[in-house]
Every structure is written in C-alpha cells, then in structure tokens.
Design a protein around this motif. Structure first.
Motif, PDB file in Angstrom:
ATOM      1  N   GLU A 261       0.830  -1.208   0.000  1.00 34.46           N
ATOM      2  CA  GLU A 261       0.000   0.000   0.000  1.00 34.46           C
ATOM      3  C   GLU A 261       0.869   1.264   0.000  1.00 34.46           C
ATOM      4  O   GLU A 261       0.391   2.342   0.373  1.00 34.46           O
ATOM      5  CB  GLU A 261      -0.912   0.001   1.234  1.00 34.46           C
ATOM      6  CG  GLU A 261      -2.008  -1.047   1.216  1.00 34.46           C
ATOM      7  CD  GLU A 261      -3.328  -0.515   0.671  1.00 34.46           C
ATOM      8  OE1 GLU A 261      -3.335   0.625   0.152  1.00 34.46           O
ATOM      9  OE2 GLU A 261      -4.327  -1.238   0.769  1.00 34.46           O
ATOM     10  N   VAL A 262       2.108   1.130  -0.425  1.00 33.55           N
ATOM     11  CA  VAL A 262       3.029   2.267  -0.386  1.00 33.55           C
ATOM     12  C   VAL A 262       2.447   3.463  -1.146  1.00 33.55           C
ATOM     13  O   VAL A 262       2.527   4.602  -0.696  1.00 33.55           O
ATOM     14  CB  VAL A 262       4.403   1.855  -0.949  1.00 33.55           C
ATOM     15  CG1 VAL A 262       5.294   3.071  -1.183  1.00 33.55           C
ATOM     16  CG2 VAL A 262       5.085   0.885   0.009  1.00 33.55           C
ATOM     17  N   MET A 263       1.849   3.193  -2.293  1.00 36.73           N
ATOM     18  CA  MET A 263       1.278   4.275  -3.102  1.00 36.73           C
ATOM     19  C   MET A 263      -0.226   4.432  -2.906  1.00 36.73           C
ATOM     20  O   MET A 263      -0.766   5.525  -3.006  1.00 36.73           O
ATOM     21  CB  MET A 263       1.572   4.043  -4.582  1.00 36.73           C
ATOM     22  CG  MET A 263       1.156   5.182  -5.489  1.00 36.73           C
ATOM     23  SD  MET A 263       1.551   4.887  -7.225  1.00 36.73           S
ATOM     24  CE  MET A 263       3.337   4.900  -7.133  1.00 36.73           C
ATOM     25  N   SER A 264      -0.921   3.344  -2.622  1.00 38.13           N
ATOM     26  CA  SER A 264      -2.379   3.361  -2.681  1.00 38.13           C
ATOM     27  C   SER A 264      -3.060   3.789  -1.387  1.00 38.13           C
ATOM     28  O   SER A 264      -4.276   4.016  -1.384  1.00 38.13           O
ATOM     29  CB  SER A 264      -2.891   1.979  -3.092  1.00 38.13           C
ATOM     30  OG  SER A 264      -2.404   0.964  -2.225  1.00 38.13           O
ATOM     31  N   ALA A 265      -2.318   3.911  -0.295  1.00 43.15           N
ATOM     32  CA  ALA A 265      -2.922   4.225   1.005  1.00 43.15           C
ATOM     33  C   ALA A 265      -3.154   5.721   1.197  1.00 43.15           C
ATOM     34  O   ALA A 265      -2.787   6.550   0.370  1.00 43.15           O
ATOM     35  CB  ALA A 265      -2.030   3.686   2.126  1.00 43.15           C
ATOM     36  N   PHE A 266      -3.761   6.030   2.316  1.00 46.15           N
ATOM     37  CA  PHE A 266      -3.969   7.395   2.793  1.00 46.15           C
ATOM     38  C   PHE A 266      -4.734   8.250   1.781  1.00 46.15           C
ATOM     39  O   PHE A 266      -4.327   9.354   1.418  1.00 46.15           O
ATOM     40  CB  PHE A 266      -2.639   8.036   3.198  1.00 46.15           C
ATOM     41  CG  PHE A 266      -1.951   7.269   4.287  1.00 46.15           C
ATOM     42  CD1 PHE A 266      -2.448   7.289   5.580  1.00 46.15           C
ATOM     43  CD2 PHE A 266      -0.853   6.464   4.008  1.00 46.15           C
ATOM     44  CE1 PHE A 266      -1.857   6.531   6.577  1.00 46.15           C
ATOM     45  CE2 PHE A 266      -0.245   5.704   4.997  1.00 46.15           C
ATOM     46  CZ  PHE A 266      -0.757   5.737   6.290  1.00 46.15           C
ATOM     47  N   GLY A 267      -5.872   7.695   1.355  1.00 47.18           N
ATOM     48  CA  GLY A 267      -6.797   8.453   0.529  1.00 47.18           C
ATOM     49  C   GLY A 267      -6.537   8.418  -0.955  1.00 47.18           C
ATOM     50  O   GLY A 267      -7.397   8.839  -1.733  1.00 47.18           O
ATOM     51  N   ARG A 268      -5.404   7.938  -1.374  1.00 49.66           N
ATOM     52  CA  ARG A 268      -5.098   7.955  -2.806  1.00 49.66           C
ATOM     53  C   ARG A 268      -6.181   7.223  -3.609  1.00 49.66           C
ATOM     54  O   ARG A 268      -6.520   7.622  -4.723  1.00 49.66           O
ATOM     55  CB  ARG A 268      -3.712   7.324  -3.053  1.00 49.66           C
ATOM     56  CG  ARG A 268      -3.272   7.278  -4.497  1.00 49.66           C
ATOM     57  CD  ARG A 268      -3.312   8.628  -5.178  1.00 49.66           C
ATOM     58  NE  ARG A 268      -2.458   9.618  -4.536  1.00 49.66           N
ATOM     59  CZ  ARG A 268      -2.593  10.925  -4.708  1.00 49.66           C
ATOM     60  NH1 ARG A 268      -3.559  11.402  -5.481  1.00 49.66           N
ATOM     61  NH2 ARG A 268      -1.788  11.768  -4.097  1.00 49.66           N
ATOM     62  N   CYS A 269      -6.717   6.160  -3.039  1.00 54.56           N
ATOM     63  CA  CYS A 269      -7.754   5.377  -3.723  1.00 54.56           C
ATOM     64  C   CYS A 269      -9.104   5.474  -3.017  1.00 54.56           C
ATOM     65  O   CYS A 269      -9.938   4.573  -3.122  1.00 54.56           O
ATOM     66  CB  CYS A 269      -7.320   3.922  -3.860  1.00 54.56           C
ATOM     67  SG  CYS A 269      -5.833   3.730  -4.876  1.00 54.56           S
TER      68      CYS A 269
END
Length: 457
Positions: A261-269
C-alpha cells in the motif's frame, strides 16, 4: 493559458529573498535517469497543490511528486509537528521508547482494524516490503519460503525488491529465483495476458494463476503473496474481483497475503487503505506503507501486521532493524499527517473528486482517438493509456518506452505551469488531495487541449 499562482498568495510580503543556487547537476548521482543527462529546475518552496522553482516558476502538481505529497506541499500542521518534536527530542533508537512512535503505531492499527496487531517502522517503501517478506517467512517458519508476485509490478529497487518487482526496467539486473521469488501474469484487463475480453474473467484468471502457482510450489513451501491492491506506476488497476479472490486463495492455503500500500494508502484510492474497499473480505495479513504516511514531509515506512502474525513474531528473537526505524521526527510527522487526513476529511474528498476526475477523463476518451483506456477513479488516482489506434489498441511505443510526443506534451504542460507524470504510454494523474476543484478542472482542460495538439501534429 498558464495556470499560475502569484507568490504573494503564499508570502504576505509578496516577494522572497532569492539566494544564489548551487547546482547539483555535477555532484549528485540522480536516480531513474542517465545522470550525465540530468537537468531540472531547483525547487525552493511550495504550498497546497503548488511548488515553485528558484527562477520563480510556479507548477500545479498533478502527480503529488511521485504520488507522495497527498497532503500537498508544506502542510502547516505537519510542519508544525516536526518543529515541535525537534524542540523536544530529535532522536532515540528503537531500543528506547518514543511517544510519537507509540501513538502512530496505535493510530495505524486502529485505522486498519488490526486489533492486537503490531507495527514495524522502516525508512521507506522498499525496506518495508523487504521486512514484510522477512516477517511472512518467519511467521510461516520458512527461511527460504517462496514469494509470489506478479509481472508488471513495482516494489522497490534494492536487490531483493528488484526480485520482487516484475519491472522490465530492472529485470536484467536480478534473478528472482535466487531470492525464492516467482512471478505470475497480471490482472491487466485492457491487455489481458490470458486472452480474455471480459474484465471480470481476466481478474478471475489472474487469481487462478496465483492459486496454480501456490499449488505447483506446494502451499507448505510458499510464504507469501505480495501484490499492490490498486494504485501503482505500472498503470494496472485490477478488476473488482481480483483482490478478494487473492484473499480467498491465500487464506484457504494458509499463505500470508501482503498488501503493498506504499502508493495506494492514505486516501489515494478513496480509502485509508485501498484494500478496505472490499471490507474484511480483502483484509491482508500484512501491509506496507510509506509515501502518504507522512505526506512526504519526512521519510518513513511501516509494516502493519495482524494479530496472528504479531503473536508469532513477538516471542522470537528478531535479528533485524534499522538505525533510524521509528525516528521520532518522522513519526511525529506521520501522526500529524494522519490527523490532517481525518480532520480535513481528505479521504472522503479524494473519493468524491476522484469520481469527478474519472468522469471527465472518460469524456475525454470519447473525444480523443489517442486515449485507449481510462482506469482508476476510486480516489484521486487515474491512469490514461494512450494508443495509436483505439480499435487495435496498438501502443504508441513498446513498454516501458515513453513515446516522444508524450514527452513533448509534458514539456508543454510544464511551460504552462502544470506538472504531469507519465510512464511509458501512460499519463498518471494523482494530484494532492488538497487540490482546489478549479485547479483540477483547469489542469484537465489543459490536458484536453494538449491531447488535441498531439493528435493534430
């Protein structure tokens, strides 16, 4: 049209002292380029969705600078938390307790719903992925247990992470089997490697490929399956049945599922963590975090693990660690970032604006013959895949090469004050979650115009 913001919006005096800049072109060995050819402006500041260079040029950031700056640039609450922590205590090793480390771990477990789990802090995403694999092998009691990942994936560029990644740019440097890593075809529905024209069938067949690989190796010798649940620079957004299918396959075979989830976490998705879109049916055993964890204000990564993994690890001697893991300054930044996402309702905002952005991009797809596919849209993350022909889906350039006309589009946009990110034939749209609605609308209008110019050339 140049999208711009006067510096006086950020500086009450309307100006700032310009100091002589020292060029790094001849002293720094830069990554992901031929270093001798590197040439880029020196960035000296930023605010919100904008950053600016030493020559006073202002850029609207449509990629969150490598999908990191989810909170925008220089978020006041995060900067304040860093300064306050620096006044109290800059550093202690993990052999000693640190209040922001303890608080951040507690908050992450709560947001993930990993009751009685644990958090191991790292410096970035790559070492988080390496440690997640290490912990999965320890949990399974398999020192050299196989790890299954997929082609066209990215998990970092350390040697182990190059083995984990199915990345054409680095595959020549490594033999995955030496690291007990094997790759399976991706759930790339637009160009399904299984020959399916159905998105859901492609997802099912991709899950079957993972199950088949586990069964061929023998579940007793497979430690983990490591996958990206959604956003990634590989440009693949899996069909909706893919991630729940992976969870079912791995759970039934007692194999750890690791969510990168390095890129996809914290609202990105559109969720705290992309897997949460599927509820408990998608909950992994471990997940890795970085980037948005601090909004890129300071380097920090993490491995978040469920109770089962935590119980198996906490009674073992862990011969691992990093000098700066759980650095108090970074953890203070992370804690402030999480509070900012929550207080400003940025997860919900990303979901709403991401849906609006996706609809506009689908409209552009109907208008421009160069747009073959648009995917994403669960949050402020979308992929626009360009083709030379919509019917045949012929690529503008072989993957992962970037076609010259797309490089020209990026250059033109930058000259007009907008920074787009591209990779291969893909335009990757991932603006900060704080972007103003008018800014987003203007950037998409500029993209519309530049695609028209690209088609006319």
């Amino acid at each position: 049209m140049r999208i711009n913001v006067r510096l006086s919006n950020y500086d009450p005096a309307g100006s700032r002292m310009v100091l002589p800049m020292v060029s790094e072109r001849d002293t720094v060995l830069h990554s992901w380029c031929v270093p001798a050819q590197w040439q880029a402006p020196t960035i000296v500041g930023g605010r919100g969705a904008h950053f600016w260079d030493a020559d006073g040029h202002d850029y609207l950031d449509m990629s969150s600078l490598s999908e990191c700056s989810n909170l925008g640039h220089q978020h006041h609450a995060v900067v304040k938390a860093i300064c306050e922590q620096a006044e109290r205590s800059c550093f202690v090793t993990s052999a000693w307790g640190a209040e922001p480390r303890a608080e951040l771990a507690k908050v992450l477990l709560e947001k993930a719903g990993f009751e009685r789990g644990r958090v191991f802090f790292t410096l970035a995403g790559a070492d988080a992925n390496e440690h997640a694999v290490k912990f999965a092998r320890l949990t399974r009691g398999l020192k050299q247990g196989w790890v299954i990942t997929r082609d066209r994936s990215y998990h970092g560029t350390t040697y182990a992470c190059m083995a984990l990644s199915g990345d054409a740019r680095t595959s020549h440097q490594i033999d995955p089997e030496q690291f007990a890593v094997t790759h399976v075809p991706p759930p790339y529905a637009y160009r399904c490697p299984f020959g399916s024209s159905s998105e859901m069938d492609c997802g099912r067949l991709a899950v079957d490929a993972v199950a088949g690989e586990i069964d061929r190796k023998g579940a007793q010798s497979v430690a983990a399956v490591l996958m990206e649940p959604n956003a990634g620079t590989n440009g693949i957004v899996a069909p909706d049945n893919y991630w729940p299918g992976l969870r079912e396959v791995t759970r039934s075979r007692d194999v750890c599922l690791i969510a990168d989830e390095v890129m996809s976490a914290f609202g990105r998705c559109g969720e705290w963590f992309a897997w949460q879109r599927y509820g408990d049916a998608g909950k992994p055993d471990l997940m890795t975090l970085a980037k948005g964890l601090t909004g890129a204000h300071l380097p920090l990564g993490a491995v978040v693990m469920n109770e089962n993994v935590a119980r198996r690890l906490e009674t073992q001697m862990l011969f691992t660690g990093l000098t700066y893991c759980g650095h108090p300054l970074a953890c203070a930044a992370g804690l402030a970032a999480v509070r900012a996402y929550e207080n400003e309702k940025l997860i919900e905002r990303s979901s709403r604006l991401g849906g609006e952005m996706f609809l506009e991009l689908k409209r552009l797809q109907q208008k421009h013959r160069l747009i073959g596919d648009v995917r994403g849209g669960q949050g402020l993350f979308a992929i626009v895949e360009l083709v030379s022909d919509q019917t045949s889906r012929a690529a503008l350039a072989p993957w992962p090469q970037t076609p010259p006309q797309l490089t020209t589009l990026v250059r033109k946009a930058r000259g007009l004050g907008v920074s787009f990110a591209v990779r291969g034939n893909l335009i990757i749209l991932a603006p900060p979650l704080v972007i103003e609605e008018r800014e987003l609308s203007d950037a998409l209008a500029l993209l519309d115009r530049l695609l028209g110019e690209m088609e006319a050339a």
